[in-house]
Design a protein around this motif. Sequence first.
Motif, PDB file in Angstrom:
ATOM      1  N   SER A  81       0.843  -1.194   0.000  1.00 55.42           N
ATOM      2  CA  SER A  81       0.000   0.000   0.000  1.00 55.42           C
ATOM      3  C   SER A  81       0.879   1.245   0.000  1.00 55.42           C
ATOM      4  CB  SER A  81      -0.914   0.011   1.225  1.00 55.42           C
ATOM      5  OG  SER A  81      -0.138   0.119   2.393  1.00 55.42           O
ATOM      6  N   GLY A  82       0.478   2.211  -0.783  1.00 57.76           N
ATOM      7  CA  GLY A  82       1.230   3.456  -0.878  1.00 57.76           C
ATOM      8  C   GLY A  82       2.398   3.408  -1.845  1.00 57.76           C
ATOM      9  N   ALA A  83       2.597   2.297  -2.528  1.00 59.10           N
ATOM     10  CA  ALA A  83       3.709   2.197  -3.471  1.00 59.10           C
ATOM     11  C   ALA A  83       3.413   3.026  -4.709  1.00 59.10           C
ATOM     12  CB  ALA A  83       3.938   0.741  -3.865  1.00 59.10           C
ATOM     13  N   SER A  84       4.423   3.696  -5.211  1.00 56.44           N
ATOM     14  CA  SER A  84       4.238   4.512  -6.412  1.00 56.44           C
ATOM     15  C   SER A  84       4.860   3.810  -7.618  1.00 56.44           C
ATOM     16  CB  SER A  84       4.846   5.897  -6.219  1.00 56.44           C
ATOM     17  OG  SER A  84       6.221   5.777  -5.960  1.00 56.44           O
ATOM     18  N   CYS A  85       4.581   2.514  -7.737  1.00 59.19           N
ATOM     19  CA  CYS A  85       5.064   1.770  -8.886  1.00 59.19           C
ATOM     20  C   CYS A  85       4.035   0.723  -9.280  1.00 59.19           C
ATOM     21  CB  CYS A  85       6.415   1.123  -8.592  1.00 59.19           C
ATOM     22  SG  CYS A  85       6.371  -0.198  -7.388  1.00 59.19           S
ATOM     23  N   LEU A  86       4.174   0.280 -10.503  1.00 55.30           N
ATOM     24  CA  LEU A  86       3.352  -0.813 -11.035  1.00 55.30           C
ATOM     25  C   LEU A  86       4.306  -1.907 -11.478  1.00 55.30           C
ATOM     26  CD1 LEU A  86       0.981   1.172 -13.405  1.00 55.30           C
ATOM     27  CD2 LEU A  86       0.360   0.153 -11.236  1.00 55.30           C
ATOM     28  N   PHE A  87       3.915  -3.153 -11.321  1.00 56.86           N
ATOM     29  CA  PHE A  87       4.721  -4.248 -11.841  1.00 56.86           C
ATOM     30  C   PHE A  87       4.071  -4.656 -13.156  1.00 56.86           C
ATOM     31  CE2 PHE A  87       7.246  -8.116 -11.742  1.00 56.86           C
ATOM     32  CZ  PHE A  87       8.427  -7.594 -11.242  1.00 56.86           C
ATOM     33  N   VAL A  88       4.760  -4.409 -14.260  1.00 60.51           N
ATOM     34  CA  VAL A  88       4.172  -4.577 -15.591  1.00 60.51           C
ATOM     35  C   VAL A  88       4.810  -5.735 -16.342  1.00 60.51           C
ATOM     36  CG1 VAL A  88       3.509  -2.156 -15.757  1.00 60.51           C
ATOM     37  CG2 VAL A  88       5.751  -2.846 -16.554  1.00 60.51           C
ATOM     38  N   ASP A  89       4.032  -6.350 -17.211  1.00 65.53           N
ATOM     39  CA  ASP A  89       4.509  -7.481 -18.008  1.00 65.53           C
ATOM     40  C   ASP A  89       5.201  -6.993 -19.270  1.00 65.53           C
ATOM     41  OD1 ASP A  89       3.546  -9.433 -16.248  1.00 65.53           O
ATOM     42  OD2 ASP A  89       1.536  -9.237 -17.066  1.00 65.53           O
ATOM     43  N   ILE A  90       6.327  -6.325 -19.078  1.00 65.23           N
ATOM     44  CA  ILE A  90       7.139  -5.852 -20.203  1.00 65.23           C
ATOM     45  C   ILE A  90       8.511  -6.495 -20.048  1.00 65.23           C
ATOM     46  CG2 ILE A  90       8.208  -3.879 -21.322  1.00 65.23           C
ATOM     47  CD1 ILE A  90       5.935  -2.157 -20.302  1.00 65.23           C
ATOM     48  N   PRO A  91       8.895  -7.395 -20.962  1.00 64.12           N
ATOM     49  CA  PRO A  91      10.210  -8.024 -20.851  1.00 64.12           C
ATOM     50  C   PRO A  91      11.324  -7.014 -21.109  1.00 64.12           C
ATOM     51  CG  PRO A  91       9.049  -8.797 -22.812  1.00 64.12           C
ATOM     52  CD  PRO A  91       8.126  -7.879 -22.092  1.00 64.12           C
ATOM     53  N   GLY A  92      12.478  -7.291 -20.543  1.00 66.29           N
ATOM     54  CA  GLY A  92      13.616  -6.412 -20.747  1.00 66.29           C
ATOM     55  C   GLY A  92      14.811  -6.871 -19.936  1.00 66.29           C
ATOM     56  N   VAL A  93      15.812  -6.004 -19.865  1.00 65.77           N
ATOM     57  CA  VAL A  93      17.016  -6.277 -19.088  1.00 65.77           C
ATOM     58  C   VAL A  93      17.071  -5.253 -17.967  1.00 65.77           C
ATOM     59  CG1 VAL A  93      19.527  -6.387 -19.130  1.00 65.77           C
ATOM     60  CG2 VAL A  93      18.220  -7.193 -21.094  1.00 65.77           C
ATOM     61  N   VAL A  94      17.102  -5.748 -16.729  1.00 63.92           N
ATOM     62  CA  VAL A  94      17.164  -4.876 -15.560  1.00 63.92           C
ATOM     63  C   VAL A  94      18.381  -5.269 -14.745  1.00 63.92           C
ATOM     64  CG1 VAL A  94      15.981  -4.143 -13.468  1.00 63.92           C
ATOM     65  CG2 VAL A  94      14.656  -4.637 -15.517  1.00 63.92           C
ATOM     66  N   GLN A  95      19.298  -4.329 -14.582  1.00 64.45           N
ATOM     67  CA  GLN A  95      20.534  -4.553 -13.837  1.00 64.45           C
ATOM     68  C   GLN A  95      21.266  -5.800 -14.333  1.00 64.45           C
ATOM     69  OE1 GLN A  95      18.701  -4.091  -9.865  1.00 64.45           O
ATOM     70  NE2 GLN A  95      20.295  -2.561  -9.538  1.00 64.45           N
ATOM     71  N   GLY A  96      21.313  -5.973 -15.636  1.00 63.77           N
ATOM     72  CA  GLY A  96      22.036  -7.078 -16.244  1.00 63.77           C
ATOM     73  C   GLY A  96      21.316  -8.415 -16.226  1.00 63.77           C
ATOM     74  N   ARG A  97      20.064  -8.444 -15.805  1.00 68.76           N
ATOM     75  CA  ARG A  97      19.304  -9.698 -15.760  1.00 68.76           C
ATOM     76  C   ARG A  97      18.108  -9.594 -16.697  1.00 68.76           C
ATOM     77  NH1 ARG A  97      18.931 -11.394  -9.399  1.00 68.76           N
ATOM     78  NH2 ARG A  97      21.127 -11.089  -8.923  1.00 68.76           N
ATOM     79  N   ASP A  98      17.895 -10.663 -17.464  1.00 72.38           N
ATOM     80  CA  ASP A  98      16.708 -10.718 -18.323  1.00 72.38           C
ATOM     81  C   ASP A  98      15.487 -10.974 -17.456  1.00 72.38           C
ATOM     82  OD1 ASP A  98      17.985 -10.336 -20.787  1.00 72.38           O
ATOM     83  OD2 ASP A  98      18.593 -12.439 -20.849  1.00 72.38           O
ATOM     84  N   VAL A  99      14.455 -10.152 -17.642  1.00 74.55           N
ATOM     85  CA  VAL A  99      13.223 -10.296 -16.859  1.00 74.55           C
ATOM     86  C   VAL A  99      12.024 -10.327 -17.795  1.00 74.55           C
ATOM     87  CG1 VAL A  99      14.158  -9.185 -14.796  1.00 74.55           C
ATOM     88  CG2 VAL A  99      13.041  -7.793 -16.527  1.00 74.55           C
ATOM     89  N   GLN A 100      10.962 -11.002 -17.367  1.00 76.05           N
ATOM     90  CA  GLN A 100       9.723 -11.049 -18.137  1.00 76.05           C
ATOM     91  C   GLN A 100       8.748  -9.958 -17.694  1.00 76.05           C
ATOM     92  OE1 GLN A 100       9.436 -12.919 -20.840  1.00 76.05           O
ATOM     93  NE2 GLN A 100      11.565 -13.421 -20.349  1.00 76.05           N
ATOM     94  N   ALA A 101       8.928  -9.467 -16.471  1.00 76.64           N
ATOM     95  CA  ALA A 101       8.116  -8.376 -15.941  1.00 76.64           C
ATOM     96  C   ALA A 101       9.035  -7.497 -15.103  1.00 76.64           C
ATOM     97  CB  ALA A 101       6.978  -8.924 -15.102  1.00 76.64           C
ATOM     98  N   GLN A 102       8.676  -6.222 -14.972  1.00 78.57           N
ATOM     99  CA  GLN A 102       9.542  -5.310 -14.237  1.00 78.57           C
ATOM    100  C   GLN A 102       8.744  -4.188 -13.602  1.00 78.57           C
ATOM    101  OE1 GLN A 102      12.122  -2.907 -16.883  1.00 78.57           O
ATOM    102  NE2 GLN A 102      11.097  -3.982 -18.569  1.00 78.57           N
ATOM    103  N   ALA A 103       9.378  -3.523 -12.662  1.00 80.16           N
ATOM    104  CA  ALA A 103       8.739  -2.405 -11.975  1.00 80.16           C
ATOM    105  C   ALA A 103       8.744  -1.184 -12.884  1.00 80.16           C
ATOM    106  CB  ALA A 103       9.470  -2.090 -10.682  1.00 80.16           C
ATOM    107  N   CYS A 104       7.668  -0.440 -12.814  1.00 78.56           N
ATOM    108  CA  CYS A 104       7.528   0.797 -13.576  1.00 78.56           C
ATOM    109  C   CYS A 104       7.192   1.887 -12.561  1.00 78.56           C
ATOM    110  CB  CYS A 104       6.411   0.623 -14.606  1.00 78.56           C
ATOM    111  SG  CYS A 104       6.333   1.943 -15.816  1.00 78.56           S
ATOM    112  N   ILE A 105       8.097   2.836 -12.366  1.00 79.76           N
ATOM    113  CA  ILE A 105       7.928   3.875 -11.357  1.00 79.76           C
ATOM    114  C   ILE A 105       6.980   4.937 -11.904  1.00 79.76           C
ATOM    115  CG2 ILE A 105       9.114   5.542  -9.891  1.00 79.76           C
ATOM    116  CD1 ILE A 105       9.890   2.549  -9.468  1.00 79.76           C
ATOM    117  N   VAL A 106       5.884   5.147 -11.194  1.00 79.80           N
ATOM    118  CA  VAL A 106       4.841   6.073 -11.640  1.00 79.80           C
ATOM    119  C   VAL A 106       5.313   7.506 -11.459  1.00 79.80           C
ATOM    120  CG1 VAL A 106       2.469   6.821 -11.271  1.00 79.80           C
ATOM    121  CG2 VAL A 106       3.045   4.405 -11.069  1.00 79.80           C
TER     122      VAL A 106
END
Length: 133
Positions: A81-106
């Motif tokens: 609760s109170g988080a200003s982010c969404l966890f979205v199903d957008i694949p990509g590379v985050v901090q050198g790791r391949d991810v299928q979903a990632q945080a999106c800062i609102v």
Amino acid sequence: MLPATVAPSFAFLLPPATPANVIVLAKSQDLIRPLRFRDFIGSGLPLTVAVVFVGALLSHVMGRLVFDSDAPFPAWACTASGASCLFVDIPGVVQGRDVQAQACIVDLGASDGTLCQLWNGTMVSTLQFVRGR
């Protein structure tokens, strides 16, 4: 965040910093020459400086080994609760790791929460993700 959590444990400069210091200061009042704050600072300063450097190094190393602090932003942090982010199903590379979903800062500024920013800086509309929930 981890170093800021551990740092208060490294206060050795003043008598009230640790229970042992308080006991020593109180018992020294019975001596011919009681201890003063100056005595604690003289012996506590080198110890504090040394522990700050060792603590920062250990926090960095142990944060990686124990808490996996180099990992991408976790999904549970966006559902709090109170988080200003969404966890979205957008694949990509985050901090050198391949991810299928990632945080999106609102972006709560000029876009009034209609845009969020991915790790790589890409701005994405939040409307498509909020509707899907």
